[in-house]
Structures are given as C-alpha cells and as structure tokens.
Design an enzyme around this catalytic site. Sequence first.
Site, PDB file in Angstrom:
ATOM      1  N   SER A 185       5.061  51.978  39.583  1.00 55.32           N
ATOM      2  CA  SER A 185       5.070  53.439  39.502  1.00 55.32           C
ATOM      3  C   SER A 185       5.023  54.068  40.893  1.00 55.32           C
ATOM      4  O   SER A 185       4.263  53.640  41.762  1.00 55.32           O
ATOM      5  CB  SER A 185       3.877  53.906  38.674  1.00 55.32           C
ATOM      6  OG  SER A 185       3.917  55.300  38.473  1.00 55.32           O
ATOM      7  N   GLU A 259      13.333  54.516  32.442  1.00 53.13           N
ATOM      8  CA  GLU A 259      12.121  55.235  32.048  1.00 53.13           C
ATOM      9  C   GLU A 259      11.730  56.231  33.152  1.00 53.13           C
ATOM     10  O   GLU A 259      10.765  56.013  33.883  1.00 53.13           O
ATOM     11  CB  GLU A 259      10.997  54.224  31.799  1.00 53.13           C
ATOM     12  CG  GLU A 259      11.350  53.161  30.766  1.00 53.13           C
ATOM     13  CD  GLU A 259      10.460  51.938  30.841  1.00 53.13           C
ATOM     14  OE1 GLU A 259       9.292  52.085  31.272  1.00 53.13           O
ATOM     15  OE2 GLU A 259      10.918  50.837  30.488  1.00 53.13           O
ATOM     16  N   PRO A 260      12.455  57.344  33.269  1.00 49.91           N
ATOM     17  CA  PRO A 260      12.252  58.261  34.397  1.00 49.91           C
ATOM     18  C   PRO A 260      11.192  59.325  34.163  1.00 49.91           C
ATOM     19  O   PRO A 260      11.378  60.506  34.487  1.00 49.91           O
ATOM     20  CB  PRO A 260      13.637  58.904  34.542  1.00 49.91           C
ATOM     21  CG  PRO A 260      14.137  58.990  33.131  1.00 49.91           C
ATOM     22  CD  PRO A 260      13.616  57.750  32.444  1.00 49.91           C
ATOM     23  N   GLY A 261      10.057  58.936  33.585  1.00 50.96           N
ATOM     24  CA  GLY A 261       9.051  59.927  33.181  1.00 50.96           C
ATOM     25  C   GLY A 261       8.543  60.805  34.307  1.00 50.96           C
ATOM     26  O   GLY A 261       8.610  62.031  34.249  1.00 50.96           O
ATOM     27  N   CYS A 344     -20.643  67.438  35.525  1.00 48.17           N
ATOM     28  CA  CYS A 344     -21.826  66.955  36.248  1.00 48.17           C
ATOM     29  C   CYS A 344     -21.553  65.665  37.010  1.00 48.17           C
ATOM     30  O   CYS A 344     -22.418  65.181  37.738  1.00 48.17           O
ATOM     31  CB  CYS A 344     -22.980  66.732  35.283  1.00 48.17           C
ATOM     32  SG  CYS A 344     -23.543  68.226  34.450  1.00 48.17           S
ATOM     33  N   ASP A 345     -20.394  65.096  36.838  1.00 47.46           N
ATOM     34  CA  ASP A 345     -20.044  63.827  37.468  1.00 47.46           C
ATOM     35  C   ASP A 345     -19.707  64.041  38.943  1.00 47.46           C
ATOM     36  O   ASP A 345     -18.831  64.837  39.275  1.00 47.46           O
ATOM     37  CB  ASP A 345     -18.849  63.211  36.735  1.00 47.46           C
ATOM     38  CG  ASP A 345     -18.497  61.830  37.241  1.00 47.46           C
ATOM     39  OD1 ASP A 345     -19.129  61.350  38.202  1.00 47.46           O
ATOM     40  OD2 ASP A 345     -17.570  61.212  36.671  1.00 47.46           O
TER      41      ASP A 345
END
Length: 400
Positions: A185, A259-261, A344-345
């Site tokens: 990717s 698959e050109p997402g 809160c993370d």
Amino acid sequence: MQQEEPTYFQLCYISKILARTVNKKMTDNDMLIVDARLSHSNYIKREIAYQAELGIDDPLVIVDIDEVVERYRKWYHLLPRVLDLGVDPSRIIYANPCKQNAHLPFAKKHNVDLMTFDSEEELIKIKMLYRSARLLLRFRPNHMCTVMYDLGKKFGCVFVEALDLFISAKNKGLNVIGVSFHVGSDCLSSDAFAFAIKEARRIFDMGQQVGFDMNVLDIGGGYRGRDVDHPTIEENADIINQCLDEYFPAAEGVKIIAEPGRYLVETAVSAAANIIGRRFVYDQGMCRAYKYKKRIEHVLYNINDGIYGSVSRVNDGTKVLVISPVLNKAMAEKHNSTLWGPTCDSTDCLATDIPLPLMEVGEWVHISYVGAYSLCRATNFNSMPRPKLYYFCSRHTWYI
C-alpha cells in the site's frame, strides 16, 4: 482489448445515496446536488453554517463525488487495459487470501466465486467449502522498493512455492484461472510494478504448464492518492502499460484487473473539526529576560475529531497532516503546535510540532486527504460520536 465506456455510478457506495434538491436541508449521509462544483473548504463552510443554525458543533466529513468520478475517468484513460469490476457478484473478487470458514458458504450463496489463495491450508478449505470457485494464486512480489505498508509480510506465496501450490490445486480438482499480487500500500516506486508484472508472467506460465486455463491477472493496489506524491498515477501508468504490453500482450486476451482504492478516494474526502480546548507552553527563558513579556513556545489544541474518528492513520508516520483554519480568523503568526483528539487516550494525537497559525477555541480546522483507511476504521471509543457525512455532487456529474 476494447472496453465499453464505463458507468461511473457503478461505484456501489454512490448508487446507494439518494439525491436531494438544493433547497432541502441535509441530514446525515445525504447527497446534495449543487449547480457547480465547489472547493472542499466551501463545502465545509456551508455545513458549519448549517450546524451553527442548529446550535451544534459536531465534527463533520464532506465527500466530493466529483473528485471520485474525475479520478475514475483518469484511471480509465491512463490504464485502458485494466478493467473495472463493477458490482455484479460474478465480477467481485474475494481478495483476502485467508478466509474465515463461514464466509466461504456465504460467498457461494451470493455467487461471488472469484477469490485468491496463497497456501495449502487455504486450498484445503476451498475444496471443502467452495469447490467450484475460480481461484487466483496470490504471490509476494520479490522487489526491494519502499512501500508505506508492506502487505507481503502477511500475504502471498514466494516464487518457489508457486509450482507446488498449482500442482496441489490440480490434484484437488480446483480451478485456478490466474495470479494476483499487491506491491504494498502506498508504494513509493513504479519499479515495484515492473518487477511484479515480470514475476507474474513466470508464475502465469507455471500455471499453464500444470494445465490450468490462465486468463486473469490482478495487479492489486499501491497507487498513491495525493497528486503531489510520487510516483504519480501517470508515472505508474507508464510503467504498468509498458510491462503489460511486454509480458501480457493484448492478443493473449488476459483480463487485467486492479484495486485502486486509495487513488480513487484519498483526495475526495475532507474532515472539519472544532477546536474545543487550547493551552500555551511559554518560553521560560524569555519570561525571565522580559519580566512582562511571554513568548509562546508551543500551542496545544484539542479538537473534536481524532484517530478514533475520521483521521485514524495520520499519526503512524507515513503521511504529513494537511490542516488549515476554516474561517480565516486565525492570526498570521505561526507557532509549533500539537493537535490532540477528543478522547482520554494519550495516543489520540494527530500531529506534534506542526506549524499552525494561532487559533481560538470555537474555531474550525479543515483536515485534507482523509478518504482512505479513515472512516472505515472509526469507532465510538469514549462514547465520542462518529463524524457526520455529507456528500456533494455537481449537477453535471450526477446527470452524466
């Protein structure tokens, strides 16, 4: 190999959206048809004004359908041999090489029979649950090119495993019709496609020698989404077309799919978030030197969207966050800033040490390029609402 002119609204997520006339108020996940295409900034301003009328300041996301269609057309123009699959079940590829048992009968029930495999265990599973499926052998391209996300770590057989897998599939009475690969990717080099297509030819021939009617090549994804990034789609297309002509000439009649997402959607979506908190870090040395003056060293902003919302992958080091004030109220002077999400993370951080103009609590920021791997990963962590989606499309595009 000639194709019919593509129908752009075969894109399934577009076909499910109902058009609204321009004088109707938008609700969640509505489409608004506009007389002329506007910038993402103007779409955002429009929805911020609408939300202000309702007394709300929730995060929002705009989806520019014109951008998706424009990129689809460009893809079709640059890569005419690479087919679009449409949405008919017989033309969908189940591209995950490792499938859950229960999913195979579901695919069979819905006539989705084209799928990938990369291991002996997957062949055993397919023989048991979906013997009539059409199969593509997914291999791991042997290239050294840099990619943002190396999918070869997880999927794909290596070249030396291919022959044994073809023979095993033949002995099991399964139907292998082609090969599949994914260079990784967000690939940073067009050469990766050149190496992979050349290797695909060798594996393709191997399958034919075993006795399979090989007629499909899936060249996967890896195409970059932002026009400023290299390789551009034009640079990738030049290499891909040259290699396809050399190794898979059109006269052979091999169907080429892809698959050109990311390429289609990354630039089509922008997010807008409200600044809900701000703190200053002052230069202490400056305070001592100038008793009544404090110089801002750093600004800490809290906004109401973050990595658990529409910007889930901005803090993994692979992308530069593109952010700007929406309403042009910000001061011209810029300060090193940190952007925190609303949860809160402490890992809910969009950017650190990014130069931004000084903005007030209550102002809005525009976050660009959030169309890929973002909303599909959004959660309601800490009970935070997911951003609302607003779709925009020009009349010209909608009525093509």
